[in-house]
Design a protein around this motif. Structure first.
Motif, PDB file in Angstrom:
ATOM      1  N   ASP A 103     128.913 123.089  40.159  1.00  0.00           N
ATOM      2  CA  ASP A 103     129.780 124.047  40.855  1.00  0.00           C
ATOM      3  C   ASP A 103     130.817 124.607  39.885  1.00  0.00           C
ATOM      4  N   LEU A 104     131.423 123.730  39.088  1.00  0.00           N
ATOM      5  CA  LEU A 104     132.411 124.165  38.088  1.00  0.00           C
ATOM      6  C   LEU A 104     131.791 125.106  37.063  1.00  0.00           C
ATOM      7  N   LYS A 105     130.640 124.763  36.562  1.00  0.00           N
ATOM      8  CA  LYS A 105     129.983 125.570  35.529  1.00  0.00           C
ATOM      9  C   LYS A 105     129.717 126.989  36.038  1.00  0.00           C
ATOM     10  N   ALA A 106     129.218 127.089  37.269  1.00  0.00           N
ATOM     11  CA  ALA A 106     128.916 128.401  37.830  1.00  0.00           C
ATOM     12  C   ALA A 106     130.189 129.192  38.132  1.00  0.00           C
ATOM     13  N   LYS A 107     131.222 128.507  38.614  1.00  0.00           N
ATOM     14  CA  LYS A 107     132.495 129.193  38.864  1.00  0.00           C
ATOM     15  C   LYS A 107     133.075 129.730  37.558  1.00  0.00           C
ATOM     16  N   ALA A 108     133.014 128.932  36.496  1.00  0.00           N
ATOM     17  CA  ALA A 108     133.531 129.371  35.200  1.00  0.00           C
ATOM     18  C   ALA A 108     132.772 130.590  34.695  1.00  0.00           C
ATOM     19  N   ALA A 109     131.497 130.679  35.017  1.00  0.00           N
ATOM     20  CA  ALA A 109     130.683 131.823  34.600  1.00  0.00           C
ATOM     21  C   ALA A 109     130.809 133.004  35.542  1.00  0.00           C
ATOM     22  N   GLY A 110     131.448 132.778  36.704  1.00  0.00           N
ATOM     23  CA  GLY A 110     131.601 133.851  37.682  1.00  0.00           C
ATOM     24  C   GLY A 110     130.305 134.228  38.366  1.00  0.00           C
ATOM     25  N   GLU A 111     129.377 133.267  38.484  1.00  0.00           N
ATOM     26  CA  GLU A 111     128.073 133.542  39.070  1.00  0.00           C
ATOM     27  C   GLU A 111     127.746 132.532  40.169  1.00  0.00           C
ATOM     28  N   PRO A 112     126.936 132.946  41.141  1.00  0.00           N
ATOM     29  CA  PRO A 112     126.422 131.945  42.093  1.00  0.00           C
ATOM     30  C   PRO A 112     125.516 130.973  41.353  1.00  0.00           C
ATOM     31  N   LEU A 113     125.522 129.735  41.784  1.00  0.00           N
ATOM     32  CA  LEU A 113     124.797 128.694  41.069  1.00  0.00           C
ATOM     33  C   LEU A 113     123.314 128.998  40.979  1.00  0.00           C
ATOM     34  N   TRP A 114     122.732 129.538  42.030  1.00  0.00           N
ATOM     35  CA  TRP A 114     121.297 129.793  42.005  1.00  0.00           C
ATOM     36  C   TRP A 114     120.928 130.766  40.898  1.00  0.00           C
ATOM     37  N   ARG A 115     121.795 131.736  40.623  1.00  0.00           N
ATOM     38  CA  ARG A 115     121.498 132.678  39.549  1.00  0.00           C
ATOM     39  C   ARG A 115     121.747 132.040  38.182  1.00  0.00           C
ATOM     40  N   LEU A 116     122.826 131.245  38.070  1.00  0.00           N
ATOM     41  CA  LEU A 116     123.104 130.555  36.812  1.00  0.00           C
ATOM     42  C   LEU A 116     121.943 129.660  36.400  1.00  0.00           C
ATOM     43  N   LEU A 117     121.308 129.017  37.371  1.00  0.00           N
ATOM     44  CA  LEU A 117     120.204 128.111  37.085  1.00  0.00           C
ATOM     45  C   LEU A 117     118.908 128.836  36.751  1.00  0.00           C
ATOM     46  N   GLY A 118     118.908 130.160  36.925  1.00  0.00           N
ATOM     47  CA  GLY A 118     117.725 130.934  36.561  1.00  0.00           C
ATOM     48  C   GLY A 118     116.901 131.406  37.727  1.00  0.00           C
ATOM     49  N   GLY A 119     117.435 131.287  38.939  1.00  0.00           N
ATOM     50  CA  GLY A 119     116.688 131.739  40.101  1.00  0.00           C
ATOM     51  C   GLY A 119     116.635 133.249  40.194  1.00  0.00           C
ATOM     52  N   ARG A 120     115.589 133.747  40.820  1.00  0.00           N
ATOM     53  CA  ARG A 120     115.421 135.193  41.033  1.00  0.00           C
ATOM     54  C   ARG A 120     115.513 135.564  42.507  1.00  0.00           C
ATOM     55  N   ALA A 297     124.133 122.305  48.001  1.00  0.00           N
ATOM     56  CA  ALA A 297     124.085 122.879  46.656  1.00  0.00           C
ATOM     57  C   ALA A 297     122.731 122.685  46.000  1.00  0.00           C
ATOM     58  N   THR A 298     122.002 121.638  46.393  1.00  0.00           N
ATOM     59  CA  THR A 298     120.705 121.366  45.776  1.00  0.00           C
ATOM     60  C   THR A 298     119.729 122.511  45.988  1.00  0.00           C
ATOM     61  N   ALA A 299     119.937 123.280  47.058  1.00  0.00           N
ATOM     62  CA  ALA A 299     119.046 124.408  47.315  1.00  0.00           C
ATOM     63  C   ALA A 299     119.032 125.399  46.159  1.00  0.00           C
ATOM     64  N   ALA A 300     120.156 125.514  45.449  1.00  0.00           N
ATOM     65  CA  ALA A 300     120.216 126.453  44.331  1.00  0.00           C
ATOM     66  C   ALA A 300     119.199 126.091  43.256  1.00  0.00           C
ATOM     67  N   ALA A 301     118.979 124.789  43.059  1.00  0.00           N
ATOM     68  CA  ALA A 301     118.028 124.354  42.035  1.00  0.00           C
ATOM     69  C   ALA A 301     116.606 124.746  42.399  1.00  0.00           C
ATOM     70  N   ALA A 302     116.306 124.769  43.692  1.00  0.00           N
ATOM     71  CA  ALA A 302     114.939 125.088  44.112  1.00  0.00           C
ATOM     72  C   ALA A 302     114.548 126.507  43.713  1.00  0.00           C
ATOM     73  N   THR A 303     115.515 127.418  43.648  1.00  0.00           N
ATOM     74  CA  THR A 303     115.193 128.796  43.278  1.00  0.00           C
ATOM     75  C   THR A 303     114.732 128.906  41.836  1.00  0.00           C
ATOM     76  N   ALA A 304     115.051 127.899  41.007  1.00  0.00           N
ATOM     77  CA  ALA A 304     114.713 127.944  39.587  1.00  0.00           C
ATOM     78  C   ALA A 304     113.436 127.183  39.269  1.00  0.00           C
ATOM     79  N   LEU A 305     112.803 126.576  40.275  1.00  0.00           N
ATOM     80  CA  LEU A 305     111.592 125.791  40.040  1.00  0.00           C
ATOM     81  C   LEU A 305     110.355 126.569  40.479  1.00  0.00           C
ATOM     82  N   PRO A 306     109.290 126.519  39.697  1.00  0.00           N
ATOM     83  CA  PRO A 306     108.089 127.274  40.053  1.00  0.00           C
ATOM     84  C   PRO A 306     107.273 126.629  41.163  1.00  0.00           C
ATOM     85  N   ASN A 307     107.545 125.376  41.469  1.00  0.00           N
ATOM     86  CA  ASN A 307     106.689 124.624  42.388  1.00  0.00           C
ATOM     87  C   ASN A 307     107.401 124.179  43.652  1.00  0.00           C
TER      88      ASN A 307
END
Length: 382
Positions: A103-120, A297-307
Motif C-alpha cells: 500500500d505504501l509503495k503504490a501511494k508513494a508512486a501515486g498509482e493504484p496498486l493493481w496498476r503498480l503490480l502490472g495489471g491491465r 488488497a490481494t485482489a490487486a495481485a490477481a490482475t498481474a497474474l496470467p493464470n
C-alpha cells in the motif's frame, strides 16, 4: 523514505447471518478484523488488514528500511523468524505487514496498486460464497439471489456432513444463480472433513446430479498423495491450498500432482500470492483467491497474474470503519483508481463501534447439530 513505526487497531465485520462450515459455525456472526498501519518519515502511511500475530518480533526486520523494497522486506521478515517457525499465525503477521508495505509503495508512486503490480484489466471475475452451512434453504436462496442481482453466475456451497441435504441445497444455489445462465457454476467445499474413500463416494454421489466446477479442501491440507488419488477418481477439479503458508508447504502437493486448482488465502498476503501464482503458472495450473474479504488488497495481485481464475467473494459490505475502493458488480470485482490498495480507515467510526460494544460466541466455533461425517443414500445412513 524510511519506516519509523507501526500501530494497530481492530474493527469488526458484522456478517448479518450465521457463517461456518463442516467444522462448526458462528450464529449471527461478528468477527474481529485486525488492522496494521505502518508509518514513515515522509508522513505516508500504509494500511494492512489481516493479523496482529508476532508483529513485535517481525517489525525489527523492516524498521528503518525503505518501504518500497517490498520483496526484499518480505524475505527479511521470514528470515528473522524462520528458525522458530514462520508458518501459521506468524505468517499472517508477515502478510499483514507485507500488505501495508505494498500500500505504501503504490501511494508513494501515486498509482493504484493493481496498476503498480502490472495489471491491465481492473476487473476480476468472482464467485459468491455464503459460508453457508448453517443457513436455512430460504436464507441460502436469498443470499445467492442477491449476488445474482450483481451478475454472479457461480457459487460455492459449504457441506460434507449430510449428502441428502447437500444435494437439495446445491439445487437451491443453482436456482438462485440462474438469473443470467441456465448452467451456474457450482463449487462444493468440504473444509478438510473427509478421508480419500469417503471423498470419492460422496463426490461421486453429488456428480450423479450436478456437474461441479471443483471440490474444495476435500482432505487434510497436507495429504498430497490423497489429493492426487482423488483427482483421478472424480470429474470435478480438486482445489486446495488456502491454509498453506509459503511455497515450501505447496511443494509436496506440486510434486504429487495433487491440486487441479491452486488456492491462496487472501489473508496470507500479496507477496505470497504473487509467488504462488508464478509457481502454479510454471505447472500450467490456475490460481484462485479464497476469502477476498479477509484482505481485499490481494485482489490487486490477481490482475498481474496470467493464470488467475476467479476470486471468492463472501460479503457485499466491508467491515465497520473501512472503505474499499472496489465495486462488486457484473459477476466480479472492479478495482478503483485510488492510489495504494484503496483501503481507507475511519478511526472515529471504529472507535464509536467499539464503544457501542460487540460480542462473539464463546470459543471459535459452535458445532453443528450433525457433527461428524454422515453419508445418506436412498434414506439410509451408510
Amino acid at each position: 523514505m524510511k519506516i519509523i513505526g507501526y500501530r494497530t487497531l481492530a474493527t469488526v465485520h458484522p456478517w448479518r447471518r450465521s457463517i461456518g462450515d463442516a467444522n462448526g459455525h458462528l450464529p449471527d456472526a461478528v468477527t474481529e478484523v485486525p488492522i496494521v498501519i505502518i508509518e514513515t518519515d515522509e508522513g505516508i502511511d500504509g494500511v494492512g488488514i489481516g493479523s496482529h500475530a508476532d508483529l513485535d518480533r517481525l517489525f525489527p526486520a523492516i524498521e528503518g528500511e525503505d518501504p518500497r523494497s517490498v520483496a526484499a522486506l518480505f524475505d527479511r521478515m521470514i528470515a528473522r523468524v524462520f528458525k522458530s517457525g514462520h508458518s501459521g499465525a506468524t505468517y499472517g503477521g508477515i502478510a499483514t505487514l507485507d500488505a501495508a508495505l505494498w500500500d505504501l509503495k503504490a501511494k508513494a508512486a501515486g498509482e493504484p496498486l493493481w496498476r503498480l503490480l502490472g495489471g491491465r484489466d481492473r476487473f476480476l471475475p468472482g464467485y459468491a460464497s455464503g459460508l453457508d452451512i448453517a443457513l436455512t434453504d430460504d436464507e441460502l436462496h436469498a443470499f445467492y439471489a442477491g449476488f445474482a442481482e450483481r451478475g454472479f453466475v457461480a457459487g460455492k456451497l459449504k457441506g460434507g456432513l449430510d449428502l441428502d441435504a447437500d444435494l437439495r441445497r446445491l439445487g437451491v444455489v443453482a436456482d438462485a444463480l440462474s438469473t443470467h445462465t441456465a448452467h451456474p457454476g457450482l463449487m462444493f467445499d468440504a473444509n478438510e472433513s473427509w478421508q480419500v474413500k469417503q471423498a470419492v463416494r460422496y463426490v461421486a454421489a453429488l456428480e450423479e446430479r450436478y456437474d461441479l466446477v471443483w471440490v474444495e479442501e476435500p482432505l487434510r491440507r497436507w495429504d498430497a498423495a490423497g489429493h492426487a488419488r482423488l483427482s483421478t477418481a472424480i470429474r470435478a477439479a480438486v482445489a486446495t491450498g488456502e491454509n498453506l503458508t509459503g511455497l515450501d508447504q505447496f511443494r509436496p502437493l506440486f510434486d504429487a500432482g495433487a491440486p487441479d486448482i491452486v488456492q491462496a488465502g487472501a489473508g496470507w498476503g500479496i507477496s505470497h500470492f504473487l509467488r504462488l501464482g508464478h509457481a502454479a503458472a510454471s505447472r500450467d495450473l490456475p490460481v484462485s483467491i479464497v476469502g477476498h474479504d479477509a484482505n481485499p488488497a490481494t485482489a490487486a495481485a490477481a490482475t498481474a497474474l496470467p493464470n488467475h481464475l476467479t476470486t471468492e467473494v463472501q460479503d457485499l459490505r466491508p467491515p465497520v470503519g473501512l472503505t474499499v475502493d472496489q465495486v462488486i458488480t457484473d459477476g466480479g470485482i472492479v478495482l478503483g483508481d485510488q492510489p495504494g490498495a484503496g483501503i481507507t480507515v475511519d478511526e472515529a467510526a471504529i472507535a464509536a463501534a467499539a464503544d457501542a460494544g460487540w460480542s462473539t460466541p464463546t470459543g471459535p466455533h459452535t458445532r453443528p447439530p450433525r457433527a461428524g461425517l454422515r453419508v445418506i443414500l436412498d434414506g439410509t445412513e451408510r
